[in-house]
Every structure is written in C-alpha cells, then in structure tokens.
Design a protein around this motif. Structure first.
Motif, PDB file in Angstrom:
ATOM      1  N   GLU A  42      45.654 101.848  95.337  1.00 29.48           N
ATOM      2  CA  GLU A  42      46.476 103.037  95.150  1.00 29.48           C
ATOM      3  C   GLU A  42      45.763 104.109  94.331  1.00 29.48           C
ATOM      4  O   GLU A  42      46.290 104.623  93.356  1.00 29.48           O
ATOM      5  CB  GLU A  42      47.814 102.667  94.501  1.00 29.48           C
ATOM      6  CG  GLU A  42      48.647 101.720  95.352  1.00 29.48           C
ATOM      7  CD  GLU A  42      50.028 101.501  94.756  1.00 29.48           C
ATOM      8  OE1 GLU A  42      50.663 102.493  94.347  1.00 29.48           O
ATOM      9  OE2 GLU A  42      50.448 100.355  94.689  1.00 29.48           O
ATOM     10  N   CYS A  44      44.380 107.858  93.716  1.00 32.49           N
ATOM     11  CA  CYS A  44      44.820 109.179  94.156  1.00 32.49           C
ATOM     12  C   CYS A  44      44.362 110.241  93.158  1.00 32.49           C
ATOM     13  O   CYS A  44      44.012 109.934  92.011  1.00 32.49           O
ATOM     14  CB  CYS A  44      46.336 109.231  94.307  1.00 32.49           C
ATOM     15  SG  CYS A  44      47.240 109.141  92.741  1.00 32.49           S
ATOM     16  N   VAL A  68      51.399 113.109  92.058  1.00 31.76           N
ATOM     17  CA  VAL A  68      50.380 112.822  93.070  1.00 31.76           C
ATOM     18  C   VAL A  68      50.076 114.100  93.850  1.00 31.76           C
ATOM     19  O   VAL A  68      50.983 114.854  94.211  1.00 31.76           O
ATOM     20  CB  VAL A  68      50.871 111.721  94.042  1.00 31.76           C
ATOM     21  CG1 VAL A  68      49.830 111.471  95.141  1.00 31.76           C
ATOM     22  CG2 VAL A  68      51.171 110.438  93.279  1.00 31.76           C
ATOM     23  N   ASP A  70      48.048 115.770  97.312  1.00 34.21           N
ATOM     24  CA  ASP A  70      47.450 115.433  98.595  1.00 34.21           C
ATOM     25  C   ASP A  70      46.042 116.028  98.677  1.00 34.21           C
ATOM     26  O   ASP A  70      45.533 116.598  97.697  1.00 34.21           O
ATOM     27  CB  ASP A  70      48.331 115.893  99.763  1.00 34.21           C
ATOM     28  CG  ASP A  70      48.491 117.415  99.827  1.00 34.21           C
ATOM     29  OD1 ASP A  70      47.697 118.140  99.193  1.00 34.21           O
ATOM     30  OD2 ASP A  70      49.410 117.875 100.528  1.00 34.21           O
ATOM     31  N   ASP A  71      45.394 115.902  99.820  1.00 39.75           N
ATOM     32  CA  ASP A  71      44.021 116.366  99.974  1.00 39.75           C
ATOM     33  C   ASP A  71      43.885 117.879  99.827  1.00 39.75           C
ATOM     34  O   ASP A  71      42.787 118.386  99.582  1.00 39.75           O
ATOM     35  CB  ASP A  71      43.465 115.942 101.340  1.00 39.75           C
ATOM     36  CG  ASP A  71      43.305 114.431 101.457  1.00 39.75           C
ATOM     37  OD1 ASP A  71      43.224 113.781 100.390  1.00 39.75           O
ATOM     38  OD2 ASP A  71      43.267 113.921 102.589  1.00 39.75           O
TER      39      ASP A  71
END
Length: 203
Positions: A42, A44, A68, A70-71
C-alpha cells in the motif's frame, strides 16, 4: 527567515521555526503485520497540511491532515489526522502529546539539535483503543531546511521492526490575514501605483 511573534511564550522560542501553516507532499508506505511484505504494501504519494499555532501559553498546538494523492496529484481519500501539543524545556528537551485518528495516543520525547532547527523524537508511551491496528513505537525527525519543513517517520509493530513509513517536504503558506492587518491605514489604493496608461511606476 524565522520570525518570532512578540506574544510567543518565551519558553517556546526554540520551536518558533515550526510556527505557521505548512503544505506539501510526501511518500507513505504502510507497515503491516509479519505475514505481509512490510512497508512496500500500500505505497502511495500523499498530500499534507500541518499547522503549528500558539495562544501565549507554554505549548504549541499541532494539527496535521494528510490524504492520498493520485498520479495527477489530486486528492483521492483521507490518510491520517493528528492533533497534539508540543513543549520544550530549558535544556532543549522536547515533549509531545499526540492523538491520531486510528485510535492511538502517544507521548513522544526528544531534543533539539545543537545550533540548528532539527528535532529528533521517539515514543515513550502508547495507548491504543480496541479499534487501533498493531503498533508498538515510532521515531520522527523534523528539520527546517532552506525555508521548508521536512520530516520523516519510522514505525514498528509487534511483528515488524522499526522502519521508515512516511516522509514529506512542506512549504510555508502565507497568512493573508496577518498581511492585511500589517498594511498601513494610509496605504494608497491600487490605482495610485499605475500610470494613466496602466503601466506600473518604477518607483
């Protein structure tokens, strides 16, 4: 440049470099149980907002929210929330009481490095609720580097030895309220800074 507020409790001057609102990003890797693959599980990127504030008493109030990413750097989901209180004594010993949203309360002790704004902390006591995951201790290093606040955290569980799991580089966010309050009452309106043709005066 580190600013020391005039109303800051004198005992907190060594921690003045922490004051303010900080935002940035880092890397998170969950420390799992023995039957998992360790912190690689996990992984990130995460975003973080940290606020250190004071009210004249002998502690800094601390809040941290992380999420979190994202890209593309967009928020996906909440990651961790922490609140706490930081103190320092005359011998540059630092103590922190921290509560985290996973159901964990920690007492941290550490010290300020000599001649530089850097703090090493390690857990001294931990209390967990029934809902909290496995956790047996941690270490953190905070440092003020070229105007940024950088930190790295290590974490251990009963089955996994102490290892890095979270680190971030945070930049200080301007407090627009303080800027507005510091403007002189007789400051000219914005039009006065420009020529009739709209170009700015050189000085």
């Amino acid at each position: 440049m580190i600013e020391i507020p005039s109303d800051l409790n004198p005992s907190l001057v060594p921690l003045a470099f922490l004051l303010g609102r900080w935002e940035g990003a880092g890397v998170f890797a969950r420390v799992g149980d023995a039957d998992e693959q360790g912190p690689g599980v996990e992984k990130c990127n995460f975003g973080q907002e940290v606020v250190f504030s004071h009210d004249g008493r002998d502690f800094l109030e601390y809040t941290s929210h992380s999420w979190v990413l994202d890209d593309e750097g967009k928020k996906v989901a909440p990651l961790e929330t922490e609140t706490g209180f930081w103190r320092v004594d005359g011998d540059r010993k630092v103590e922190v009481v921290m509560t985290r949203d996973q159901g964990v309360v920690e007492i941290w002790y550490g010290e300020l490095a000599d001649q530089k704004p850097q703090i090493d902390l390690a857990t001294d006591a931990i209390a967990r609720t029934a809902a909290a995951g496995p956790y047996s201790g941690g270490k953190r290093l905070y440092g003020y580097v070229k105007g940024d606040l950088m930190w790295v955290g290590e974490k251990a569980t009963p089955e996994v030895p102490l290892r890095p799991y979270m680190s971030a580089q945070l930049k200080k966010v301007a407090d627009l309220k303080e800027w507005a309050e510091s403007l002189p009452d007789d400051m000219p309106d914005g039009v006065s800074f420009f020529r009739p043709d709209g170009t700015p005066y050189e000085g």
